[in-house]
Design a protein around this motif. Structure first.
Motif, short mmCIF file in Angstrom:
data_model
loop_
_atom_site.label_atom_id
_atom_site.label_comp_id
_atom_site.label_asym_id
_atom_site.label_seq_id
_atom_site.Cartn_x
_atom_site.Cartn_y
_atom_site.Cartn_z
N PRO A 25 -13.78 15.97 2.83
CA PRO A 25 -14.50 16.18 4.09
C PRO A 25 -14.99 17.63 4.22
N ALA A 26 -16.20 17.79 4.69
CA ALA A 26 -16.79 19.14 4.84
C ALA A 26 -16.10 19.94 5.93
N ASP A 27 -15.45 19.27 6.87
CA ASP A 27 -14.83 19.97 8.00
C ASP A 27 -13.39 20.41 7.73
N ARG A 28 -12.99 20.40 6.46
CA ARG A 28 -11.64 20.80 6.03
C ARG A 28 -10.54 19.88 6.54
N ALA A 29 -10.91 18.70 7.00
CA ALA A 29 -9.90 17.72 7.44
C ALA A 29 -9.27 17.08 6.22
N SER A 30 -8.08 16.56 6.39
CA SER A 30 -7.45 15.86 5.28
C SER A 30 -8.07 14.48 5.15
N THR A 31 -7.89 13.89 4.01
CA THR A 31 -8.42 12.56 3.78
C THR A 31 -7.30 11.65 3.30
N GLY A 32 -7.27 10.45 3.81
CA GLY A 32 -6.25 9.49 3.42
C GLY A 32 -6.69 8.71 2.19
N ILE A 33 -5.75 8.50 1.30
CA ILE A 33 -5.99 7.74 0.07
C ILE A 33 -4.88 6.72 -0.04
N SER A 34 -5.20 5.51 -0.43
CA SER A 34 -4.15 4.51 -0.63
C SER A 34 -4.30 3.86 -1.99
N HIS A 35 -3.18 3.34 -2.47
CA HIS A 35 -3.15 2.71 -3.78
C HIS A 35 -2.04 1.67 -3.78
N ILE A 36 -2.23 0.61 -4.53
CA ILE A 36 -1.20 -0.42 -4.66
C ILE A 36 -0.69 -0.41 -6.10
N TYR A 37 0.62 -0.28 -6.24
CA TYR A 37 1.27 -0.34 -7.55
C TYR A 37 1.76 -1.76 -7.78
N TYR A 38 1.62 -2.24 -9.01
CA TYR A 38 2.00 -3.61 -9.33
C TYR A 38 3.23 -3.69 -10.22
N GLU B 227 0.83 -1.20 0.00
CA GLU B 227 0.00 0.00 0.00
C GLU B 227 0.87 1.26 0.00
N THR B 228 0.55 2.16 -0.89
CA THR B 228 1.19 3.48 -0.94
C THR B 228 0.15 4.47 -0.43
N ALA B 229 0.50 5.21 0.60
CA ALA B 229 -0.48 6.09 1.24
C ALA B 229 -0.23 7.55 0.85
N PHE B 230 -1.32 8.26 0.60
CA PHE B 230 -1.29 9.68 0.27
C PHE B 230 -2.23 10.41 1.22
N ASP B 231 -1.95 11.69 1.40
CA ASP B 231 -2.81 12.54 2.20
C ASP B 231 -3.27 13.69 1.31
#
Length: 141
Positions: free
Chosen positions: A91-104, A59-63
């Motif tokens: 998010p409506a509260d201006r919080a960051s959101t985590g995103i993940s992706h897997i590279y093959y 998993e590669t994680a992004f913010d």
């Protein structure tokens, strides 16, 4: 029923007049003043999480941080640079959101992201580069 649309280039108060004529000789008119506000594009930031060493199959994680000054609903689209994209609400509260992706596959990938608010205003595109390593190659030592 007829609906008319017009896009104003600058905010302000605009007055317009509507004049209607029917097919039987009748008519009516009305004057209306409307306040036009600016719809600024959303703001966006993108960064990687954890470390800067990413491995194939892991998993590669992004913010992502996106928001709209007018409190509009904002949708974030991320292109991972390998042919895959993800679209998520911010998010409506201006919080960051985590995103993940897997590279093959190993390689260097440019990850891009942009945001669109509910009225169609589009943010600037942001980008970052990541390097995906093969977990089975041992370093010389």
């Amino acid at each position: 029923s007829v609906t008319l649309f017009h896009t104003y280039s600058t905010p302000g108060t605009y007055e317009f007049e509507v004049f209607i004529v029917d097919g039987h000789g009748g008519s009516a008119e009305s004057q209306i003043a409307e306040d036009v506000i600016a719809n600024n594009p959303p703001e966006i930031q993108l960064s990687t999480l954890l470390s800067d060493v990413y491995l194939v199959g892991s998993e590669t994680a992004f913010d992502a941080y996106c928001y709209d000054n007018e409190s509009d609903i904002v949708i974030l689209t991320v292109n991972f640079g390998d042919g895959n994209t993800d679209t998520i609400p911010c998010p409506a509260d201006r919080a960051s959101t985590g995103i993940s992706h897997i590279y093959y596959s190993t390689g260097q990938y440019q990850v891009t992201a942009y945001a669109v608010d509910e009225h169609g205003a589009v943010s600037n595109e942001v980008a970052l580069w990541i390097l995906i390593h093969d977990p089975f190659i041992k370093g010389k030592g």
